[in-house]
Structure formats: C-alpha cells, structure tokens
Design a protein around this motif. Structure first.
Motif, mmCIF file in Angstrom:
data_model
loop_
_atom_site.group_PDB
_atom_site.id
_atom_site.type_symbol
_atom_site.label_atom_id
_atom_site.label_comp_id
_atom_site.label_asym_id
_atom_site.label_seq_id
_atom_site.Cartn_x
_atom_site.Cartn_y
_atom_site.Cartn_z
ATOM 1 N N GLY A 84 2.607 8.773 -2.231
ATOM 2 C CA GLY A 84 3.778 8.525 -3.063
ATOM 3 C C GLY A 84 4.863 7.681 -2.428
ATOM 4 O O GLY A 84 5.889 7.429 -3.065
ATOM 5 N N GLN A 85 4.653 7.207 -1.176
ATOM 6 C CA GLN A 85 5.667 6.413 -0.488
ATOM 7 C C GLN A 85 5.048 5.115 0.024
ATOM 8 O O GLN A 85 3.877 5.107 0.426
ATOM 9 N N PRO A 86 5.833 4.001 0.035
ATOM 10 C CA PRO A 86 5.310 2.758 0.603
ATOM 11 C C PRO A 86 4.914 2.969 2.059
ATOM 12 O O PRO A 86 5.703 3.474 2.864
ATOM 13 N N ALA A 87 3.674 2.590 2.411
ATOM 14 C CA ALA A 87 3.174 2.805 3.766
ATOM 15 C C ALA A 87 3.154 1.519 4.580
ATOM 16 O O ALA A 87 3.487 1.528 5.770
ATOM 17 N N VAL A 104 -3.718 7.544 -2.128
ATOM 18 C CA VAL A 104 -3.462 6.147 -1.785
ATOM 19 C C VAL A 104 -3.713 5.248 -2.990
ATOM 20 O O VAL A 104 -4.624 5.496 -3.795
ATOM 21 N N ARG A 105 -2.885 4.233 -3.121
ATOM 22 C CA ARG A 105 -3.029 3.216 -4.156
ATOM 23 C C ARG A 105 -2.309 1.962 -3.671
ATOM 24 O O ARG A 105 -1.597 2.002 -2.652
ATOM 25 N N ILE A 151 0.853 -1.185 0.000
ATOM 26 C CA ILE A 151 0.000 0.000 0.000
ATOM 27 C C ILE A 151 0.887 1.232 0.000
ATOM 28 O O ILE A 151 1.793 1.362 0.821
ATOM 29 N N GLN A 152 0.624 2.133 -0.941
ATOM 30 C CA GLN A 152 1.413 3.355 -1.077
ATOM 31 C C GLN A 152 0.556 4.544 -0.660
ATOM 32 O O GLN A 152 -0.572 4.712 -1.133
ATOM 33 N N LEU A 153 1.110 5.366 0.237
ATOM 34 C CA LEU A 153 0.412 6.541 0.748
ATOM 35 C C LEU A 153 1.222 7.781 0.424
ATOM 36 O O LEU A 153 2.400 7.866 0.777
#
Length: 321
Positions: A262-265, A295-296, A258-260
């Motif tokens: 623009g950064q891996p969360a 988020v993506r 999960i990326q929040l």
C-alpha cells in the motif's frame, strides 16, 4: 547501453542494439514542426512533432550541426540542450529511430542564438500569474498566462503537467498549445519563468482541465499480465521478482512506480531504451520467512500523468510463488 535509475542509483546495462541503417524495411520519416528556442545563456529548448511508424519510433536523436548531442525516448517531443556557449548561434536537426533500429532522415534545420551571459545574476523572475486554459479537442489544451518580470529579461516559460515539464516557449510568448494528451483525462498545469542565468521562478497558480472523451479514447493504462514471485537468494535474503508488459499508450513508457503493501516502494526509470515486450525487475524484501506482501505497479505515461495500477499480487516469503 541502457541506463536504469533505481532509487537514486544509476546502473548501466549492456544491451544488443541494432544499428539499423542497412536493415530491410522502411525507416521512419523526418520529424516535422521542429523548433529551437534559447532557454538561457547556456541552453536551447528543441521541440518536434511525433513521428508515427510501424514499428513505432523508439527514440529521437538531436544533432547540433553534424554532431549528435542527445538522445530522447520515443515518448518525448522536446529536450533541453545544455552546456552551450553564451552569445552563440546554433543549428539543430532531429532524426527518428524505430524499434527495429532503422534511422530516418534529418528534419529541417532550425536555428537559435543563446543570449550573452549575465554576471552575478541570482535574482529569479517573478512567478507567472492568471493562468487560464481550455481543452482544444480531446488531445490538446490551450494555455495563457500573464507575463513575469525580471531585473534583466525573461528568456523562456516552462509548462509543467503535475511535476513533469511538458513544454517550453520563448520569453516573449504568454500563450501556447500543449498536445499529446489523452482523451477524458484530468490535468493540472503550472508555468514557471526562466531568465538568461537559468534562474527559475516559483510556479504560478495551477489551472485544472479535463480533456473531453474522444472517438479514439485510449485503452487501459495499467501494465498488463503482471506477475510476482518471492524467492530465497544465495545470500539468505528474500527477493520479489516482478514482470509485466507495458500498457499500450501513445509513445514509450520509461518510468514505473512500484507499490509494496500500500506504500510507494521504489521508482524504476529506463533512460530512453526500455525493454521490448516483457519487463522484469527484482528487489530486496528482507530476511524473514513467512512475511506476506502485496505488490502492484503503475506507469508514468508520456503525457506526464500516472496510469492505472496493475492487478495486485499477494505473496509470502518462503511460501513459493
């Protein structure tokens, strides 16, 4: 039970699972191509070919003699059986279980003998060298490398795609075929040697290969129908509620990133029993109202590569969905 690994924490979720042995319908077939190879004095590497079926295979069960010793997700075609006794002969079989819970027949029996333990062996083998390879059709590659040396004996070679172990062969073998890949995809392979004491060598130089596009080109690898909302919980904090449908790929997807903003969360890993249909997950987003988040997410595919990212959703805490 279903095990979920979130950011290094292990949670156990209760789930209703059908035993399936008496269900109507056709159970999956027996796995073929089963092999067993000692990887060290206390481990054996078991491999098998994928079993196709409708519904698809959800998991595999590995048996030592008549006792089940491990489960593997439907996307896996290999597993290391560990905590074995040195200098001991073992017999293994594999069975497939489909998504409706039906358990198929046992594979043929395969045998492996662990070597004797070597006391005080802390010296790892040298790294394998001169790794070369070529595509063998759109879903496989052939790899070869120069042998490692060890002060006693190299027991096995582990093949990695990126950081994921995808294959293993005996220590007397310096070539192999890796299957289950995707057409039109770029891969990076490395090889590491292992001795009887489980000392692992450094990885040798990587080889980068691209499988050619095929008539059976895989479809979109991104999670589908991705949805995200922000909610205020009773504890006064905001949470992001996510849901999505797994990408349609060969095998079962058990891991997501999960990326929040623009950064891996965080990473989300289901231990062999991912939810069927729509998956859901919530995570903490702080206590401040009016904060905008993007988020993506993406899936780690059964071949060890990351799939495409889902559509990106933008939401603001305290502003509704």
């Amino acid at each position: 039970m279903r095990r979920v690994v979130l950011c290094g924490l292990v949670l156990t979720l209760a789930c209703g699972c059908a035993t399936g042995d008496g269900d109507e319908g056709r159970a999956p077939g027996a796995p073929t191509g089963v092999t067993a190879q000692a990887g060290s004095a206390t481990s054996v590497h078991v491999m098998w070919n994928a079993v196709s079926g409708d519904p698809p295979v959800a998991s595999y069960e590995i048996y030592r003699g008549g006792t089940k010793v491990a489960d593997a997700p439907g996307s896996a075609h290999m597993l290391d059986i560990v905590r074995l006794t040195p200098a001991t002969a073992y017999v293994f079989t594999v069975r497939a279980r489909d998504a409706d819970g039906r358990l198929g027949p046992s594979s043929r029996k395969v045998r492996a003998t662990t070597p004797a333990a070597v006391a005080q062996d802390r010296s790892a083998p040298t790294r394998p060298g001169r790794l070369t390879g070529r595509a063998a059709g759109s879903r496989a590659v052939q790899l070869s490398w120069s042998a490692s040396t060890d002060d006693r004996k190299v027991m096995s070679y582990d093949v990695y795609q990126g950081g994921t172990k995808v294959h293993s062969v005996g220590g007397n073998q310096t070539a192999t075929v890796v299957t289950g890949l995707r057409p039109g995809t770029r891969y990076s392979f490395t090889v590491r040697a292992r001795d009887a004491a489980d000392n692992l060598s450094p990885a040798g130089p990587p080889v980068r290969l691209t499988t050619p596009a095929g008539a059976d080109e895989a479809g979109d690898t991104a999670p589908a129908d991705f949805r995200a909302t922000a909610r205020l919980d009773a504890d006064g904090a905001y949470y992001l509620d996510l849901s999505w449908v797994a990408p349609r790929v060969d095998g079962v997807v058990t891991e997501y990133q999960i990326q929040l903003d623009g950064q891996p969360a965080t990473s989300l890993v289901w231990g062999g029993d991912p939810p069927r249909g729509r998956a859901e997950y919530s995570f903490y987003a702080g206590r401040d109202k009016g904060v905008e988040h993007r988020v993506r997410l993406r899936a780690r595919l059964p071949d060890g590569t990351w799939g495409a990212f889902s559509a990106e959703r933008t939401l603001t805490t305290g502003a509704g969905g």
